[in-house]
Every structure is written in C-alpha cells, then in structure tokens.
Write an enzyme that holds these catalytic residues in place. Sequence first.
Site, PDB file in Angstrom:
ATOM      1  N   GLY A  41      82.390   5.957  88.165  1.00  0.00           N
ATOM      2  CA  GLY A  41      83.099   7.227  87.980  1.00  0.00           C
ATOM      3  C   GLY A  41      84.151   7.161  86.894  1.00  0.00           C
ATOM      4  N   GLY A 184     106.416  11.578  76.651  1.00  0.00           N
ATOM      5  CA  GLY A 184     105.273  12.353  76.165  1.00  0.00           C
ATOM      6  C   GLY A 184     105.211  13.709  76.845  1.00  0.00           C
ATOM      7  N   HIS A 459      87.299  45.367  88.147  1.00  0.00           N
ATOM      8  CA  HIS A 459      88.705  45.761  88.285  1.00  0.00           C
ATOM      9  C   HIS A 459      89.056  45.810  89.764  1.00  0.00           C
ATOM     10  CE1 HIS A 459      92.482  47.828  87.531  1.00  0.00           C
ATOM     11  NE2 HIS A 459      92.143  48.709  88.451  1.00  0.00           N
TER      12      HIS A 459
END
Length: 476
Positions: A41, A184, A459
Amino acid sequence: MSQGFDYDLVIIGAGVGGHGAALHAVSCGLKTAIIEAADMGGTCVNRGCIPSKALLAASGRVRELRDAHHLKALGIQVENVGFDRQAIANHALNLVSKLQGDLTNSLKRVGVDTIRGWGKVAGQQKVTVTSDSGDKTITAKDIILAPGSVPFVPPGIEIDGKTVFTSDQAVKLESLPQWVAIIGSGYIGLEFSDVYSALGCEITMIEALDQLMPGFDRDIAKIAERVLITPRDIETYVGIYAKKVIPGSPVVIELANFKTKEYVDTLEVDGCLVATGRIPATKDLGLESVGAELDRRGYIPVNDSMAVLSGGEPVPHLWAIGDATGKMMLAHAASAQGIVAVENICDRQRQIDYRSIPAAAFTHPEISYVGMTETAAKELGEAEGFTIKTAKTYFKGNSKALADGDADGIAKVVYRQDTGEVLGVHIIGSHASDLIHEASAAIANRQSVHSLAFLVHAHPTLSEVLDEAYKRAVHA
C-alpha cells in the site's frame, strides 16, 4: 503469456500506483507479479492520505462540536465536548490495516503474484529480488518501476521520531504537543495544522518562501489564510527557515532569514513537524544495468507514455510511475500513470494528461484545484498569444452552503478569453474535494465555458457554485 519469460509484467513497488497498474494489467490478460520490500500500500495507505484523512475526520468533528457560535446559529446546543487521543489514533491505525488487507487480497484474488523483498533491474527484462532467503532473478517482458518517495528533511534538522518528526510519524498521533512548530505551509503542513489546532495545540508555522501556501492560487491562499490560519491558534513566519532543529524537551529551533541567512530568533517548542515536501526513493534500482540514470534531482526521467528515458530516448520494456517520476506527487496520479503504462505495454498508445488531474487538501474547509493557476495560465497566454480571464463565485451566494451554515469559500475559473477553454479551476469551501471532479472532466475534454454554462445542476446543491462561475464567465 510472453514466450520465454517468467512474467509478462513485473512491477517494483506495491503502493497505490503499482497496485492500480497490477489490476489493470491482469484485466488486459498479462501474467503479473508485484515486488514490495516494505508495507503493502506504500505511502498513501500506510503513512499518507489514508491515516491523515482519518485524523482530519475525527478532529474536524471535535472542531465542529466545540464551535458553540456556529451550532447556536443552527439552533443546536452541545456542551463539554471531549475526545480520546488514543481512540482517534486507533481510528486511523485500524483504517490503515483494513485497507492494507483489502489491497493485498485484491491482488491475490485476481492472481497477481506478490514477491516480498528488494527489487531492482538487473539488465534488459530482468529483475533481481533480495530478501532474507537470498537473491533470485526473474525475467519479464516488461518492467514498471514504482518505488515512491520519502519525506524530505532539510540539512540542519535532526529527526528523533518523537519530538521532531515527519508526516510518517505524525499520522500515528502518539502525542499532542502543547506547542508544535510546523515547518512548511504546503498541503501536509496545512492539514496537520488543522488536526492539531482542532485538538487544542498551539502552532507556529514556518515558511521559507515569502508567502504562505506558495503552491496554491493566490486568491485561494488569501482566503485560506483568513479562514484556516488567522482565527486559529497559529502564528506564522514567512521568508524564514529553520536553520537548525535539535530534538528534546524542549525542541530548540534556530530561525534565519531565508534570503540573507542571518539569524532571526530561537524558538523552544514541545514538538516539531517537518513538512518540507517529499523526495524520490530511487536509490539502488539498478537503472545503470540498462544504461539509464536518474535526473539531477534524483527522479526517474519518463515521457508521457511513462517509458523510462535514457538520453531522451525510451529504454525498451522499462516504465516508471508515481512519485519517483517527479511529475505530480499524488496517489491518484500514480494510478493514472500506471494505467497509461499498461496501455502502452499492450500496444494501445495512450498519454497522461497532467492538466486534468485534480488535487485536494482536506482542511476544514477543503481546498481543491485542477489545471493551471492564474499566474501559470498568464505565462502560457503570453507565450502562445492569448488572453486569460477569470470568473469567481462565492459560497455565500449558494443556498445549500447557507442552509448548512457553512458559507466560507470561493470557486475560481481560469479560462481563455478567445475560445473560452477552461485552463484551471480552484475551490476553497465545503466539499471542495468532491466538487472539483466536474472541472477535472471539463479540462480533460478541453471544454469551453460557453458549453459548460448550459449544463444543468441540481438545486439546491454546492455544485451550483461552479455552475454560477461558468455562467459568470460567459456573461463577463
């Protein structure tokens, strides 16, 4: 079956890219083996996207349930919300072992041979595998290299895995330092600042470049700073780098000006996450045995068919995918490259289209993008002689976002003024990581805002944020 070879295809590296390539190869009728020296993995499943998303989901709920002001607006009262750090960590660890098992079983089920050990190229169409039981050589008509990447630790920073650590250790959530420095401000730093701040840690974010979130579109970065950093317990330094980091209790961080290298300050914190990006894991792959070599940054040079290049020319029957190619360090990009490589192995010519591959940061709210930033698109326009335009829409004007009480964010479309072709889409807001795929498909098909503006969206849904942006582009 290829005559005289042990396998049609051997893949070195069982991360998400290698796994996707193996499954596709079997569906194309290739006898396939995959070689893995560490965790099945790779980074994504074990130390990257999967456990970090589990931590973000749990910590995000804590943040939501502790936001009394927001809940009160919805007519909800919740008091004394607590959490169990170990139980949150276990949620991530259990998910990792489940997905690792699923990945291993899926390979077994379709008949891929999994070989444990260190695989390297040993000459044309040959691979050696080194394991505890010694070395063995196998032959294959084609070989795909998918060795992945590792966290980059800049010089001067010492890692002990406990008080100073990379994302590899951070996903285990073994502790919650009261005051944590994050070096970072890319998506890894942002995601962990989201987790830590939700769980009550104070944060100092240190960015060497002169603006936070340097890789993101500027309009998105500005809103991200307003929503993800300013209201939270996060102080920031920009244009400053960690010249020296010494583990311990406390962790001592010496800060210096990035341009002049002059001393600025010394911090003493409880923990330090080094989130300074990743570098390819490309040592000892045996490329020299076929006359190929890494580029100056340590990446495997490839073309858009994923063939490994030597002196600009493809090396026969040798391919490379994933982080080690240095194209896009994303799990799904590796999978896409793997499928492209297998297609070319099967003599079906296909090339990868990086512009249509989306990316996301799973902060609260999420950030996602696909294609080019406005700056990059302008540079392309100047080079090729066309003008760029942008259209923006706000979640505050979206009925579903208002109903959810979660209306911070924008969608921004970058497009060509002459043809209307969409070059980039950037979203910060609720479910941005899901919304981006419509834009990704539009870019993959090189569609224009003129046709996209006539598509119909349900919608009320958040997807109307993009619908509205396309319509605005047409009527601009």
